[in-house]
Each structure stands twice: as structure tokens, then as C-alpha cells.
Design a protein around this motif. Sequence first.
Motif, mmCIF file in Angstrom:
data_model
loop_
_atom_site.group_PDB
_atom_site.id
_atom_site.type_symbol
_atom_site.label_atom_id
_atom_site.label_comp_id
_atom_site.label_asym_id
_atom_site.label_seq_id
_atom_site.Cartn_x
_atom_site.Cartn_y
_atom_site.Cartn_z
ATOM 1 N N SER A 351 -10.656 8.772 -0.179
ATOM 2 C CA SER A 351 -9.421 7.981 -0.168
ATOM 3 C C SER A 351 -9.454 6.852 -1.194
ATOM 4 N N ILE A 418 1.955 14.026 5.261
ATOM 5 C CA ILE A 418 1.547 12.615 5.232
ATOM 6 C C ILE A 418 1.635 12.057 3.815
ATOM 7 N N ALA A 419 1.127 12.832 2.849
ATOM 8 C CA ALA A 419 1.156 12.374 1.455
ATOM 9 C C ALA A 419 2.591 12.203 0.967
ATOM 10 N N PHE A 421 5.300 11.848 2.820
ATOM 11 C CA PHE A 421 5.983 10.824 3.612
ATOM 12 C C PHE A 421 5.744 9.444 3.015
ATOM 13 N N THR A 422 4.505 9.200 2.568
ATOM 14 C CA THR A 422 4.181 7.918 1.937
ATOM 15 C C THR A 422 4.993 7.724 0.666
ATOM 16 N N VAL A 423 5.112 8.782 -0.130
ATOM 17 C CA VAL A 423 5.884 8.708 -1.372
ATOM 18 C C VAL A 423 7.364 8.458 -1.075
ATOM 19 N N THR A 425 8.927 7.262 1.673
ATOM 20 C CA THR A 425 9.270 6.003 2.332
ATOM 21 C C THR A 425 9.074 4.804 1.421
ATOM 22 N N ASN A 426 8.086 4.833 0.552
ATOM 23 C CA ASN A 426 7.802 3.670 -0.298
ATOM 24 C C ASN A 426 8.727 3.585 -1.511
ATOM 25 N N GLU A 445 -1.157 6.750 -4.029
ATOM 26 C CA GLU A 445 -0.965 6.049 -2.768
ATOM 27 C C GLU A 445 -0.774 7.027 -1.613
ATOM 28 N N GLY A 446 0.021 8.061 -1.833
ATOM 29 C CA GLY A 446 0.253 9.043 -0.782
ATOM 30 C C GLY A 446 -0.999 9.824 -0.430
ATOM 31 N N VAL A 449 -3.551 7.765 1.788
ATOM 32 C CA VAL A 449 -3.209 7.713 3.215
ATOM 33 C C VAL A 449 -3.612 9.011 3.914
ATOM 34 N N ALA A 450 -3.358 10.143 3.259
ATOM 35 C CA ALA A 450 -3.719 11.432 3.847
ATOM 36 C C ALA A 450 -5.233 11.572 4.000
#
Length: 473
Positions: A351, A418-419, A421-423, A425-426, A445-446, A449-450
Amino acid sequence: MEVPAALSAREQKLVLFILALSSFMASLDSTIVNISLPTIAESFHIPMSEVSWVAMSYLLVLSGLLLVFGKLGDMHGFKKIFIAGFAVFTIGSLLCGLSGSIDALIGSRFVQGIGAAALEAIGPAMIAIYLPKEIRGKALGILATVISVGIAAGPIIGGLLTQYVSWHWIFFINVPIGICAVLLGMKCIPQDRHPVKTGAFDYPGAVVFFFALATLLWPIDEGLSLGWTSPAIIGSFCVSAILWVLFVFRETRCNDPLCDFDLFKNKNFLAASLAAAAMMLAFAGVQYLLPFFFEGVMGYQVYVAGLLLAVPSFALMVLGPISGSLSDKIGSRVLATGAAVFAAVAFFLISLFTEQTGILFIAGTLLCVGIALGVFFPPNMNQILGQSKKDEEGLGSSIMTTMKNVGETVGIALMGTIALFTVVTNKNFNPNTPVAQIPMEIIVEGFAVAFIAAAVIAVIAAVLSAVAEDNPR
């Protein structure tokens, strides 16, 4: 399944060889495809969520049919199922190579998955049947080594073929191997002397299980694209929940169930099986995302990414037999628990990867992943197989493999989600945006998190492994 007379040492070696060949073929196919997914996505101009179905369609059918073939193996004998599985897998590989559209490729992967399910469902059970308990852990360790060779060779061969020939050849390469394997299997695997477990086959249970799994995976993968509150996504989750309840209800009341839920009343079997699923979920998710990271973020060529993804397998080659033999002598609990903790640390280090991370740190971290997996899986498999009931080795083996493959399938869908979703939402990106069009810093960043999520899941696997006590049969 009963074998009235013990096999000779030569016969045991022949059986182990053909099982090793099947394991090599299956492991080669999984990693040789993963490394090529970014190229396939670019070839068909599709987003990461869609190309993931090249991997997930195969795993969905594989996971959905493992219990079916495990049961059929107990009922009709292992050899017929095993040979037929090789043949179907080979045909599916040929169809994949000939595919000219993403829909054709995904459909051909379904065919491959059918053959792979037959191979994987009864392979470990054949070890339990034909080989004495005293060397079972060692044999499983040898299989782990062969699998690691396939995993190592897959990214390297896949990277070279994709880079310099075409991604179609990652499937064509399976065809000559499959033909040889079918011929060798017909000659080397002993005839089933007493096939065996009588009773009717639970077709309704098999259908319900498959669609329960399919309706769970589809919304996990497509939730971002369609919206988590969309009627299709919510409806699919609800249908899946209903089908899982129906499956349990059916299997606990059926005279000849597809899955004997009495096995799950055994705390050790349940905990070890869940640990295997959790570890595969974490590892498969990481393996799925890393090619996109190496090629999209680091800018590595496909063959370089393939070489890096092969690193964990070198540790697996060495540690698989050693770990399997140690589990025969000192038990499996300590080995599996410690390895899962070490895997959590390795996933956390992944990570921390960024576009500036040095290649030596990346390779060292991936080597740690291989060490953890090489120590974990042979004793974990020994834990599970040791709890299987006599004459239900095929069922026990298929349940074990189903748990691992369901974990692998969910891992690909979950970690990708997850990856993304981070992209989304941000930076408010469209989830259907091709990976090449997403800025590098957002992808990093995505992925981070994953990978942290994978580390947490590995910790759960460690706790479950600690719960499962050693009780070899």
C-alpha cells in the motif's frame, strides 16, 4: 471412494505427476491472463470494471461448479471427471484464443471454467485417496511448488507473448499442454475400482448455488457503474440473499445433498476453510490490481510487470514442500497463523507503493508475499483435508477449493470496487472511465486503500487459522 489395495510407489508418483500437471496448467492460466488484462482492455476499448469479467467469468463458473464435480467424483469415480475436465479446459482455451470480441472472450472463459472446476474439485481428494497420510502434507507441498512454477511462468510468458506476439496466444499456449495432459491422464491415473457413493445428484441445489454466487458478484462489480442504490443492484443483492437461504434450506433437508453442512459443524474445518477464503480474497485482489499499477502508474512495459508479478512464486517454489513437510511433523496451526500475519505486513507494505518507489523495494515486498503464501497454504490445506469424512474426500476437497475460489472471485470484484470507489468519491470520475484516462496520482490513492483492505483481511485469516486446531484424520 475406496481403493482396496495400496498403490505402489511408482503408481503414486504417476498420480502425483498428472495432478501436478493439472495444477500447473490451472495456475499458469490464471496469472497469464491477469498480466494481459490492461492490454485486453485497451484492445477492446473497455473500462477496468468490464475487463475484470475476463477473470471473474472464469472464476464464477469455477466456484459455482466445484461442489458439483466434487459430488460427481464421489458418486462416479475420479478418473472420468478428471479426464473430461482436462478436455473441456483445452477446448475452452482454444475458443478464448479465437475470440474476436469481449463478449466472445468472456463466454469462452465460461467454458474454461467448467473444465477447471472438474480438475480442481477432485485433485486434492485424489491425494487423500491414493497417497498415505504420512506423505500427504509433502505431496500437497509439491503441488504448491508446481502451482508456484505456473504462477511464476504465467506473468513472464504472458508478458512476453502479449508484448511481442498477441494476447490471443496466452490462451493458445494451453492447447498442446492440455492435449498431452489428457493422454497422460488416461494412461497414468488408475481405474476407479469401486466408485462409490450411491444416491441421487442434487441438481436443484447446484442451480441455486450457482445463481446465488452470480447474483452476489455482479452487484459488487457493477455497483459503482449503475449506482449502489439502483433497483438492479439492490434487487440483485436481495435475490442473492434469498438464494443463499434457499440453498442452506435445501442442503440441510436433502437426502443426498450437494454440500454436507455437517462438515461446517466442525469448528476446525469451518475456521480453516474461512481462513483459506480470506487469504485468497486478499491475494487475488492484490494480484488483479498490480498489473494496472505497474503499467498505468509506474509505466513499466508488460513483460517487466510480468517479471515483477513472478517474484512471489520463487519463494513459493522453495517453501511449499518445506512447509508441507513441517505441517506433517509439527502441525499446521502455528505455521498457517504466522504466515497470515506476515502476509498482512507484506500487503501493507504494498500500500506504500507510489510512482517513485524503487524496483528493488517492490521486488523485495513481493518476495515477502510469496514467503507468506508458501508457508500458509500447504498446512492450511492439511488442516482442512484432515477433517473430511471417509468416503467424502471429493466433497471435502471441493468444499475447500470452492471456499478458496469464492474468495478469489470476490477479491477481484471487491478490490477493484474499493480502488474505483476511492477514485470516484475523491475526484468525481465516471467509474466507466478507461484506466489510461485517469490521472496517475488518483490511481495511486485508490490502489493504496485497496491494498490496506487486503492487509486487514489477512489479519482475519490469521485469527481464523489460530482458531483451527490440528486434528489430522
